[in-house]
Scaffold this active site. Sequence first.
Site, PDB file in Angstrom:
ATOM      1  N   ASP A  85     -16.956  36.427  69.598  1.00  0.00           N
ATOM      2  CA  ASP A  85     -17.529  36.477  68.260  1.00  0.00           C
ATOM      3  C   ASP A  85     -17.333  37.839  67.603  1.00  0.00           C
ATOM      4  O   ASP A  85     -17.092  37.929  66.398  1.00  0.00           O
ATOM      5  CB  ASP A  85     -19.029  36.147  68.321  1.00  0.00           C
ATOM      6  CG  ASP A  85     -19.276  34.653  68.510  1.00  0.00           C
ATOM      7  OD1 ASP A  85     -18.295  33.893  68.608  1.00  0.00           O
ATOM      8  OD2 ASP A  85     -20.452  34.255  68.567  1.00  0.00           O
ATOM      9  N   ARG A  90     -14.619  41.198  63.349  1.00  0.00           N
ATOM     10  CA  ARG A  90     -13.688  42.266  62.954  1.00  0.00           C
ATOM     11  C   ARG A  90     -12.519  41.690  62.157  1.00  0.00           C
ATOM     12  O   ARG A  90     -12.061  42.295  61.180  1.00  0.00           O
ATOM     13  CB  ARG A  90     -13.183  43.006  64.200  1.00  0.00           C
ATOM     14  CG  ARG A  90     -14.243  43.886  64.847  1.00  0.00           C
ATOM     15  CD  ARG A  90     -13.634  44.828  65.870  1.00  0.00           C
ATOM     16  NE  ARG A  90     -13.125  44.126  67.039  1.00  0.00           N
ATOM     17  CZ  ARG A  90     -13.859  43.790  68.090  1.00  0.00           C
ATOM     18  NH1 ARG A  90     -15.158  44.054  68.108  1.00  0.00           N
ATOM     19  NH2 ARG A  90     -13.316  43.175  69.125  1.00  0.00           N
ATOM     20  N   ALA A 202     -27.623  34.869  66.457  1.00  0.00           N
ATOM     21  CA  ALA A 202     -27.191  36.201  66.884  1.00  0.00           C
ATOM     22  C   ALA A 202     -28.416  37.120  67.017  1.00  0.00           C
ATOM     23  O   ALA A 202     -29.354  36.809  67.743  1.00  0.00           O
ATOM     24  CB  ALA A 202     -26.160  36.745  65.890  1.00  0.00           C
ATOM     25  N   PHE A 205     -31.890  35.601  66.458  1.00  0.00           N
ATOM     26  CA  PHE A 205     -32.360  34.777  67.573  1.00  0.00           C
ATOM     27  C   PHE A 205     -33.060  35.652  68.613  1.00  0.00           C
ATOM     28  O   PHE A 205     -34.148  35.326  69.102  1.00  0.00           O
ATOM     29  CB  PHE A 205     -31.173  34.040  68.198  1.00  0.00           C
ATOM     30  CG  PHE A 205     -31.522  33.222  69.406  1.00  0.00           C
ATOM     31  CD1 PHE A 205     -32.055  31.952  69.270  1.00  0.00           C
ATOM     32  CD2 PHE A 205     -31.313  33.726  70.681  1.00  0.00           C
ATOM     33  CE1 PHE A 205     -32.376  31.201  70.393  1.00  0.00           C
ATOM     34  CE2 PHE A 205     -31.625  32.989  71.806  1.00  0.00           C
ATOM     35  CZ  PHE A 205     -32.161  31.712  71.658  1.00  0.00           C
TER      36      PHE A 205
END
Length: 322
Positions: A85, A90, A202, A205
Site C-alpha cells: 500500500d 507513492r 489505515a 482503524f
Amino acid sequence: MRRFLLYVHSGRVVALKAARRVAEDLHAAGVKPTITRAQAEEISARANDPAARALVETIHAGHLDVLDHENLPAEIELCIVLGGDGTILRALELIRPLNIPVHGVNLGHVGFLAESEVAELGATVRRLLAREYVLEARSVIRTKAFASDGSLLHADWALNEASLEKSDRERMIYVVVGIDGRPVSEFGCDGVLLSSPTGSTAYAFSAGGPVMWPEVDAMLLVPLAAHALFARPLVMGRSSIVEIELSPESPSPALLTLDGRRQVELPPGSRLETHLSKSSVHFARFAETPFADRLVEKFKLPVEGWRGGNPDTRYDAGAGAS
C-alpha cells in the site's frame, strides 16, 4: 504504441524480479513499459544486488523506457505498482495529475489497495493487456491550511488521511473542531485524523475509528487521545467541510501529515480546512470483489460459523424482508 508505467518498491528483491518479468512480458506483447528516471537511478544504485542488476540490463537492452516524471506522456494507459500500500501511495503522488488508473501487485504484506498477488503475475499481465478490468473510483480528501491572518500556508490532497498532530511529544495541542461553519467541540489532544473511506482501514482503524466501505461517500474524523467528555469518531457526508483551529494558546506547533508521507508544520493560531475532493483516483480491478470478503481476507477474520460453515454462501436479495 501502447505504453504502461511501472512503479516498483526498489528496496525489495521480489519487487525488482517482478518488475523485470513484467517489463519483458509487456515488451514481448508490443507494449512500451516505462519507468521514471528517479526510480531507474535508485535501482542502478543497488548494482551489487543481482535482481537490481538484471533490471538495469533490461533497461540497457531497450526493453524498458526511462523518462523524467515531468515528461511522462499522456497516452500512458495504466500504472502497474509492484509493492504494498505504501508503494501505491507513492505512485499516486506521481501520477495523479495525469489521471492514470493504478493496478497494485501485492508482495506479501497485508494491504487493502493492491488487487493481485505476485504469484499470479503472468496472468495479471495478460488480463491487463486485454483490458479485462473495471475502474473503481476512490474518494480523496482535500486540505488547505491557513495562517492566523487568513493567508494560505499549504494546500494538498490525500487518499487515506490527513493527520494534525502535536510536534512536541511532551505537550498536547489545543484545537477547536468546526463542521459546516458551526463549532462542535474544543479539547486538548495528541491530534485529529481526517480520513477518507479508503483510509478507514489505515491509521484511522488503529486509532479506533470505524471501518467504512469504499463506496460510502463520507469523511471520517477521529480525535487522538483527546482530553474531553465527548471525543467520539464522527462520520460526515460529502458536502461537509471540517475546520480544525489550532488554538493560539496551544503550547506547541502541530504537524500536518498527508498519507503518512508529506508533512508541513503549522504554527499555533493556524486553521486546517478539509473536505472530499470532486475528483477521484481510479484502481484497475479484475472483479468487483465484495469489500466484506476483502476485510475477512486481510484481517484473517473467523467466519467458520457462517450459514452452517459455508462462507461461500451468498446473500439472496430476493429473500430479504419485504
